[in-house]
Design a protein around this motif. Structure first.
Motif, PDB file in Angstrom:
ATOM      1  N   ASN A 105      39.375 -33.577 -21.220  1.00 25.89           N
ATOM      2  CA  ASN A 105      39.953 -32.483 -22.005  1.00 25.89           C
ATOM      3  C   ASN A 105      39.050 -32.013 -23.136  1.00 25.89           C
ATOM      4  OD1 ASN A 105      42.297 -32.473 -20.479  1.00 25.89           O
ATOM      5  ND2 ASN A 105      43.392 -33.871 -21.845  1.00 25.89           N
ATOM      6  N   LEU A 106      38.017 -32.770 -23.435  1.00 26.35           N
ATOM      7  CA  LEU A 106      37.123 -32.407 -24.527  1.00 26.35           C
ATOM      8  C   LEU A 106      36.287 -31.186 -24.151  1.00 26.35           C
ATOM      9  CD1 LEU A 106      35.913 -36.004 -25.479  1.00 26.35           C
ATOM     10  CD2 LEU A 106      37.663 -34.629 -26.636  1.00 26.35           C
ATOM     11  N   HIS A 107      35.910 -30.415 -25.153  1.00 27.18           N
ATOM     12  CA  HIS A 107      35.161 -29.184 -24.897  1.00 27.18           C
ATOM     13  C   HIS A 107      33.847 -29.470 -24.177  1.00 27.18           C
ATOM     14  CE1 HIS A 107      38.148 -27.249 -27.270  1.00 27.18           C
ATOM     15  NE2 HIS A 107      37.698 -27.654 -28.455  1.00 27.18           N
ATOM     16  N   LYS A 108      33.109 -30.423 -24.670  1.00 25.99           N
ATOM     17  CA  LYS A 108      31.863 -30.859 -24.048  1.00 25.99           C
ATOM     18  C   LYS A 108      31.950 -32.380 -23.926  1.00 25.99           C
ATOM     19  CE  LYS A 108      29.023 -27.048 -25.782  1.00 25.99           C
ATOM     20  NZ  LYS A 108      27.792 -26.663 -26.535  1.00 25.99           N
ATOM     21  N   PRO A 109      32.533 -32.874 -22.831  1.00 22.10           N
ATOM     22  CA  PRO A 109      32.906 -34.291 -22.737  1.00 22.10           C
ATOM     23  C   PRO A 109      31.824 -35.282 -23.144  1.00 22.10           C
ATOM     24  CG  PRO A 109      33.784 -33.098 -20.875  1.00 22.10           C
ATOM     25  CD  PRO A 109      32.913 -32.126 -21.620  1.00 22.10           C
ATOM     26  N   LYS A 110      30.621 -35.120 -22.664  1.00 19.87           N
ATOM     27  CA  LYS A 110      29.585 -36.115 -22.941  1.00 19.87           C
ATOM     28  C   LYS A 110      29.205 -36.115 -24.416  1.00 19.87           C
ATOM     29  CE  LYS A 110      25.337 -37.949 -20.902  1.00 19.87           C
ATOM     30  NZ  LYS A 110      24.478 -37.940 -22.090  1.00 19.87           N
ATOM     31  N   ARG A 111      28.970 -34.940 -24.970  1.00 18.26           N
ATOM     32  CA  ARG A 111      28.619 -34.848 -26.387  1.00 18.26           C
ATOM     33  C   ARG A 111      29.778 -35.282 -27.274  1.00 18.26           C
ATOM     34  NH1 ARG A 111      29.094 -29.310 -29.419  1.00 18.26           N
ATOM     35  NH2 ARG A 111      31.246 -30.046 -29.134  1.00 18.26           N
ATOM     36  N   ASP A 112      30.976 -34.772 -26.937  1.00 16.12           N
ATOM     37  CA  ASP A 112      32.137 -35.029 -27.783  1.00 16.12           C
ATOM     38  C   ASP A 112      32.573 -36.491 -27.753  1.00 16.12           C
ATOM     39  OD1 ASP A 112      32.025 -32.377 -28.345  1.00 16.12           O
ATOM     40  OD2 ASP A 112      33.764 -31.796 -27.138  1.00 16.12           O
ATOM     41  N   MET A 113      32.255 -37.210 -26.672  1.00 18.60           N
ATOM     42  CA  MET A 113      32.551 -38.636 -26.619  1.00 18.60           C
ATOM     43  C   MET A 113      31.872 -39.350 -27.784  1.00 18.60           C
ATOM     44  SD  MET A 113      31.584 -41.466 -23.687  1.00 18.60           S
ATOM     45  CE  MET A 113      32.614 -40.704 -22.439  1.00 18.60           C
ATOM     46  N   GLY A 114      30.629 -38.960 -28.057  1.00 17.91           N
ATOM     47  CA  GLY A 114      29.904 -39.567 -29.168  1.00 17.91           C
ATOM     48  C   GLY A 114      30.520 -39.219 -30.512  1.00 17.91           C
ATOM     49  N   LEU A 115      30.975 -37.980 -30.671  1.00 17.85           N
ATOM     50  CA  LEU A 115      31.584 -37.558 -31.936  1.00 17.85           C
ATOM     51  C   LEU A 115      32.911 -38.270 -32.172  1.00 17.85           C
ATOM     52  CD1 LEU A 115      30.824 -33.728 -31.794  1.00 17.85           C
ATOM     53  CD2 LEU A 115      29.630 -35.488 -33.112  1.00 17.85           C
ATOM     54  N   VAL A 116      33.701 -38.417 -31.103  1.00 18.12           N
ATOM     55  CA  VAL A 116      34.974 -39.148 -31.219  1.00 18.12           C
ATOM     56  C   VAL A 116      34.694 -40.601 -31.598  1.00 18.12           C
ATOM     57  CG1 VAL A 116      36.980 -40.000 -29.938  1.00 18.12           C
ATOM     58  CG2 VAL A 116      36.230 -37.636 -29.639  1.00 18.12           C
TER      59      VAL A 116
END
Length: 230
Positions: A86-97
């Motif tokens: 569901n994240l906008h940019k799953p791979k990048r946003d995984m790191g931000l989360v």
């Protein structure tokens, strides 16, 4: 300063520990919501209410057992569920989360260090308030810096492992993610060999050095960690 009694140690440890682990998890949910995934919000996990995050084992049994065995209290909360798709940019946003949790611990360490400074100012005129505030603040700084450093280890499924995954090219990231099966064993091995403390101690020490009231915190950590007096 003499060591603390059992009741005093419990009094200064419980609140910082509960907030350290619950705010850490709530921060993951908050960041996931900002980046497109509302799973945690729908489950009521984007909240500072500790009851929503308490894990019977990690929040109660393990901290109590560790305290009885070692004199130190530590634990974890229920992981916040995140649907990476569901994240906008799953791979990048995984790191931000993933970064949101340790980032929240760093902010809490800063807040607790300011409370240490405030408590120190009260010692002469309001010692009855200043002393417990200083001791609880030192404990809050210690717990949050340890939790931050531990979670930033580059071992999946710890937050640091998620960050490394988000930075690697797809092929290398997929290979790296297979370490998650052995993540807990790796951490336990580091703990049993003494390497975990060797790795975390410099990070914790440097972080404390840059916080307000760092000299007070450093001087009182041995008191906080000393065995409870009878």
């Amino acid at each position: 300063m003499q060591g603390l009694s059992l009741i005093q140690k419990l009094a200064v440890f419980v609140l910082p520990l509960v907030f350290a682990i619950t705010v850490h998890e709530a921060a993951h949910g908050w960041m996931a919501k900002r980046l497109g995934d509302k799973t945690a919000q729908m489950l009521g996990r984007v909240t500072l209410n500790p009851l929503k995050h308490i894990d019977p084992v990690g929040t109660i049994l393990v901290p109590l057992g560790l305290y009885l065995l070692t004199g130190f209290m530590f634990g974890w909360a229920k992981p916040v569920p995140v649907n990476w798709n569901n994240l906008h940019k799953p791979k990048r946003d995984m790191g931000l989360v993933a970064l949101a949790g340790p980032g929240a611990n760093l902010i809490m360490a800063l807040i607790w260090s300011i409370l240490v400074y405030a408590g120190a100012l009260m010692l002469e005129s309001f010692a009855w308030l200043g002393v417990p505030l200083v001791l609880m603040g030192v404990t809050g700084v210690l717990i949050n810096t340890i939790l931050m450093a531990l979670n930033m280890l580059p071992v999946p499924p710890l937050d640091g492992g998620r960050v490394v995954y988000s930075l690697l090219p797809p092929k290398q990231a997929n290979a790296y993610s297979k370490l998650e099966t052995y993540g807990l064993l790796i951490v336990l091995a580091l703990l049993m060999t003494g390497l975990l403390g060797f790795i975390l101690e410099p990070v914790v020490a440097i972080t404390i050095m840059i916080l307000p009231a760092s000299d007070i915190v450093a001087n009182l950590i041995p008191v906080i960690l000393s065995p409870a007096r009878s």
